[in-house]
Motif scaffolding. Structure first.
Motif, PDB file in Angstrom:
ATOM      1  N   ALA A   9       1.180   5.880   7.660  1.00 50.21           N
ATOM      2  CA  ALA A   9       1.523   4.724   7.701  1.00 50.21           C
ATOM      3  C   ALA A   9       1.651   3.807   6.335  1.00 50.21           C
ATOM      4  CB  ALA A   9       0.703   3.511   8.525  1.00 50.21           C
ATOM      5  N   GLN A  10       1.136   4.607   5.391  1.00 52.33           N
ATOM      6  CA  GLN A  10       1.533   3.859   4.121  1.00 52.33           C
ATOM      7  C   GLN A  10       2.404   4.732   3.334  1.00 52.33           C
ATOM      8  OE1 GLN A  10      -3.012   3.577   3.592  1.00 52.33           O
ATOM      9  NE2 GLN A  10      -2.088   2.710   1.903  1.00 52.33           N
ATOM     10  N   GLU A  85     -10.516 -10.592  -4.445  1.00 56.34           N
ATOM     11  CA  GLU A  85     -10.849 -11.345  -3.355  1.00 56.34           C
ATOM     12  C   GLU A  85     -10.906 -10.369  -1.968  1.00 56.34           C
ATOM     13  OE1 GLU A  85      -6.577 -12.785  -3.460  1.00 56.34           O
ATOM     14  OE2 GLU A  85      -8.089 -12.464  -4.663  1.00 56.34           O
ATOM     15  N   ALA A  86     -10.020  -9.483  -2.304  1.00 60.41           N
ATOM     16  CA  ALA A  86      -9.978  -8.438  -1.026  1.00 60.41           C
ATOM     17  C   ALA A  86     -10.388  -7.072  -1.401  1.00 60.41           C
ATOM     18  CB  ALA A  86      -8.502  -8.214  -0.460  1.00 60.41           C
ATOM     19  N   TYR A  87     -11.190  -7.004  -2.668  1.00 54.82           N
ATOM     20  CA  TYR A  87     -11.626  -5.783  -3.240  1.00 54.82           C
ATOM     21  C   TYR A  87     -10.663  -4.483  -2.966  1.00 54.82           C
ATOM     22  CZ  TYR A  87     -16.048  -8.171  -3.902  1.00 54.82           C
ATOM     23  OH  TYR A  87     -17.002  -8.879  -4.343  1.00 54.82           O
ATOM     24  N   THR A  88      -9.354  -4.613  -3.585  1.00 53.12           N
ATOM     25  CA  THR A  88      -8.455  -3.934  -3.221  1.00 53.12           C
ATOM     26  C   THR A  88      -7.222  -4.028  -4.166  1.00 53.12           C
ATOM     27  OG1 THR A  88      -6.917  -2.628  -1.701  1.00 53.12           O
ATOM     28  CG2 THR A  88      -6.873  -5.137  -1.607  1.00 53.12           C
ATOM     29  N   THR A  89      -6.275  -3.256  -4.386  1.00 53.83           N
ATOM     30  CA  THR A  89      -5.227  -3.321  -5.114  1.00 53.83           C
ATOM     31  C   THR A  89      -3.875  -3.153  -4.346  1.00 53.83           C
ATOM     32  OG1 THR A  89      -5.189  -0.927  -5.772  1.00 53.83           O
ATOM     33  CG2 THR A  89      -6.254  -2.276  -7.150  1.00 53.83           C
ATOM     34  N   TYR A  90      -2.767  -3.816  -4.580  1.00 54.89           N
ATOM     35  CA  TYR A  90      -1.451  -3.554  -3.864  1.00 54.89           C
ATOM     36  C   TYR A  90      -0.805  -2.638  -4.908  1.00 54.89           C
ATOM     37  CZ  TYR A  90      -2.602  -7.738  -1.081  1.00 54.89           C
ATOM     38  OH  TYR A  90      -3.263  -8.776  -0.179  1.00 54.89           O
ATOM     39  N   GLU A 156      -0.779  -3.305   2.896  1.00 54.70           N
ATOM     40  CA  GLU A 156      -0.256  -4.630   2.955  1.00 54.70           C
ATOM     41  C   GLU A 156       1.158  -4.690   2.480  1.00 54.70           C
ATOM     42  OE1 GLU A 156      -4.768  -4.665   2.407  1.00 54.70           O
ATOM     43  OE2 GLU A 156      -3.072  -3.591   1.222  1.00 54.70           O
ATOM     44  N   LEU A 157       1.627  -3.766   1.454  1.00 50.39           N
ATOM     45  CA  LEU A 157       3.121  -3.810   1.157  1.00 50.39           C
ATOM     46  C   LEU A 157       3.979  -3.176   2.099  1.00 50.39           C
ATOM     47  CD1 LEU A 157       2.374  -3.023  -2.788  1.00 50.39           C
ATOM     48  CD2 LEU A 157       2.995  -5.208  -1.582  1.00 50.39           C
ATOM     49  N   THR A 158       3.196  -2.137   2.979  1.00 51.03           N
ATOM     50  CA  THR A 158       4.136  -1.448   3.781  1.00 51.03           C
ATOM     51  C   THR A 158       4.419  -2.407   5.043  1.00 51.03           C
ATOM     52  OG1 THR A 158       2.141  -0.449   4.955  1.00 51.03           O
ATOM     53  CG2 THR A 158       3.255   0.853   3.527  1.00 51.03           C
ATOM     54  N   ARG A 159       3.467  -3.399   5.141  1.00 45.31           N
ATOM     55  CA  ARG A 159       3.808  -4.442   6.291  1.00 45.31           C
ATOM     56  C   ARG A 159       4.931  -5.396   5.721  1.00 45.31           C
ATOM     57  NH1 ARG A 159      -2.465  -5.271   7.021  1.00 45.31           N
ATOM     58  NH2 ARG A 159      -2.795  -3.474   8.523  1.00 45.31           N
ATOM     59  N   CYS A 163       7.528  -1.357  -1.333  1.00 43.46           N
ATOM     60  CA  CYS A 163       7.424  -1.842  -2.893  1.00 43.46           C
ATOM     61  C   CYS A 163       8.440  -2.703  -3.004  1.00 43.46           C
ATOM     62  CB  CYS A 163       7.360  -0.603  -3.657  1.00 43.46           C
ATOM     63  SG  CYS A 163       5.882   0.500  -3.424  1.00 43.46           S
ATOM     64  N   PRO A 164       8.190  -3.545  -3.976  1.00 42.29           N
ATOM     65  CA  PRO A 164       9.246  -4.611  -4.399  1.00 42.29           C
ATOM     66  C   PRO A 164      10.572  -3.828  -5.021  1.00 42.29           C
ATOM     67  CG  PRO A 164       7.509  -4.882  -5.913  1.00 42.29           C
ATOM     68  CD  PRO A 164       6.871  -3.798  -4.868  1.00 42.29           C
ATOM     69  N   GLU A 165      11.685  -4.318  -4.639  1.00 46.66           N
ATOM     70  CA  GLU A 165      13.063  -3.856  -5.148  1.00 46.66           C
ATOM     71  C   GLU A 165      13.072  -4.355  -6.631  1.00 46.66           C
ATOM     72  OE1 GLU A 165      15.158  -1.924  -3.443  1.00 46.66           O
ATOM     73  OE2 GLU A 165      13.411  -1.947  -2.076  1.00 46.66           O
TER      74      GLU A 165
END
Length: 167
Positions: A9-10, A85-90, A156-159, A163-165
């Motif tokens: 999914a990612q 705050e989410a203990y993650t990286t985008y 979170e980015l796949t949703r 990735c940003p253009e």
């Protein structure tokens, strides 16, 4: 031969991977180094839609490794936003697996032209030619022909449509 991505999914579609490779300016080239140690080196590159090109000196660890084993991987990180705050990286990144070759003659010239145009797009052609001519004898150009390309983004980015253009 190449592993399937565990978190499908990612996975980024191939056109998104190509866009990341096209807009990136550096990545990490990984080779089979000395003494069974991997050799990973940050390096500038250009991607022309079919292959990646790098420049280097005519001697050194990189060339020794390529001559010993031309298989390589190259990773480009497009985004790495820490979200404490989410203990993650985008994140968004691409990995290319392929075979390296050392270029000569016209292929070498075409490759350095592509690299020069990427990093100095507004420089007049005569300046670019003069700079290339000055460095020509000491210059080595490398080509990585992809055999497999994969990209991955934080869920979170796949949703958000990946990735940003490029802006």
């Amino acid at each position: 031969m190449f592993r399937e991505m565990r978190r499908k999914a990612q996975a980024l579609p191939l056109p998104d991977c190509a866009a990341i490779l096209a807009r990136g300016t550096s990545g990490v080239l990984a080779l089979d180094g000395d003494g069974e140690y991997p050799y990973a080196v940050p390096i500038s590159y250009v991607y022309d839609g079919t292959a990646l090109y790098f420049h280097c000196a005519k001697t050194g660890h990189k060339l020794d490794a390529i001559r010993r084993n031309p298989k390589a991987s190259f990773c480009v990180i497009d985004q790495d936003q820490v979200v404490p705050e989410a203990y993650t990286t985008y994140f968004c990144s691409v990995i290319v697996f392929g075979v390296m070759e050392i270029l000569d003659g016209e292929e070498k010239r075409a490759a350095i032209e592509k690299l020069a145009l990427k990093y100095a797009p507004h420089d007049p052609a005569e300046n670019r030619a003069a700079a290339i001519d000055r460095a020509w004898d000491a210059l080595c150009m490398l080509k990585l022909t992809p055999q497999h390309i994969s990209g991955k983004a934080a869920i979170e980015l796949t949703r958000q449509k990946n990735c940003p253009e490029e802006e």
